[in-house]
Design a protein around this motif. Structure first.
Motif, mmCIF file in Angstrom:
data_model
loop_
_atom_site.group_PDB
_atom_site.id
_atom_site.type_symbol
_atom_site.label_atom_id
_atom_site.label_comp_id
_atom_site.label_asym_id
_atom_site.label_seq_id
_atom_site.Cartn_x
_atom_site.Cartn_y
_atom_site.Cartn_z
ATOM 1 N N UNK A 30 24.155 23.554 67.544
ATOM 2 C CA UNK A 30 23.522 22.877 68.681
ATOM 3 C C UNK A 30 22.307 22.022 68.319
ATOM 4 N N UNK A 31 21.904 22.008 67.064
ATOM 5 C CA UNK A 31 20.711 21.260 66.668
ATOM 6 C C UNK A 31 21.080 20.117 65.726
ATOM 7 N N UNK A 32 20.215 19.114 65.613
ATOM 8 C CA UNK A 32 20.474 18.011 64.683
ATOM 9 C C UNK A 32 20.618 18.526 63.250
ATOM 10 N N UNK A 33 21.425 17.826 62.471
ATOM 11 C CA UNK A 33 21.735 18.249 61.107
ATOM 12 C C UNK A 33 21.294 17.185 60.120
ATOM 13 N N UNK A 34 20.643 17.620 59.057
ATOM 14 C CA UNK A 34 20.242 16.756 57.953
ATOM 15 C C UNK A 34 21.071 17.138 56.733
ATOM 16 N N UNK A 35 21.695 16.145 56.116
ATOM 17 C CA UNK A 35 22.472 16.356 54.896
ATOM 18 C C UNK A 35 21.763 15.603 53.779
ATOM 19 N N UNK A 36 21.221 16.335 52.817
ATOM 20 C CA UNK A 36 20.578 15.698 51.669
ATOM 21 C C UNK A 36 21.614 15.655 50.554
ATOM 22 N N UNK A 37 22.011 14.443 50.194
ATOM 23 C CA UNK A 37 23.080 14.263 49.207
ATOM 24 C C UNK A 37 22.483 13.832 47.870
ATOM 25 N N UNK A 38 22.804 14.575 46.847
ATOM 26 C CA UNK A 38 22.425 14.192 45.486
ATOM 27 C C UNK A 38 23.431 13.147 44.998
ATOM 28 N N UNK A 39 22.931 12.013 44.519
ATOM 29 C CA UNK A 39 23.815 10.918 44.146
ATOM 30 C C UNK A 39 24.652 11.210 42.903
ATOM 31 N N UNK A 40 24.208 12.157 42.087
ATOM 32 C CA UNK A 40 24.936 12.497 40.856
ATOM 33 C C UNK A 40 25.388 13.944 40.851
ATOM 34 N N UNK A 41 25.812 14.424 42.002
ATOM 35 C CA UNK A 41 26.228 15.826 42.138
ATOM 36 C C UNK A 41 27.658 15.982 41.643
ATOM 37 N N UNK A 42 27.820 16.781 40.599
ATOM 38 C CA UNK A 42 29.159 17.009 40.045
ATOM 39 C C UNK A 42 29.756 18.326 40.530
ATOM 40 N N UNK A 43 29.049 19.027 41.396
ATOM 41 C CA UNK A 43 29.545 20.279 41.946
ATOM 42 C C UNK A 43 30.106 20.064 43.350
#
Length: 105
Positions: A30-43
């Motif tokens: 029910x709350x806003x969501x923040x997605x922090x994406x690592x640009x070089x994430x290999x996992x």
């Protein structure tokens, strides 16, 4: 960084990422969501964000140049991103308070 994680631990993390399905929880959040994406994430593959955005087009995305474990490798930058996100939510009237183990919006 990821280079210090043993291959067995990394493999276990990847298996968990592949196996988990939180679609229902994501849709019900029910709350806003923040997605922090690592640009070089290999996992965690970048395609995961696309899948999440299909379910929740309202998600806010912040991209940071980093590998996996972004909160550890870019702690200060991540904290600033989170602080801006929380501040923007409070400016828009969204309020989340925690009482015991129960979250209320």
């Amino acid at each position: 960084g990821i280079a210090t994680v043993s291959p067995a631990v990394l493999a276990a993390r990847i298996r968990e990422v592949i196996a988990i399905d939180v679609t229902e929880e994501l849709l019900a959040c029910p709350v806003p969501i923040l997605y922090i994406q690592a640009t070089n994430d290999y996992v965690v593959p970048a395609s995961n964000l696309t899948r999440i955005q299909r379910l929740r087009p309202d998600i806010e995305v912040a991209r940071v140049e980093s590998a996996h474990m972004i909160l550890q490798s870019r702690a200060k930058g991540s904290a600033e991103i989170i602080a801006r996100f929380v501040s923007a939510q409070s400016m828009s009237g969204v309020s989340v308070t925690r009482s015991g183990d129960e979250e209320r919006v």
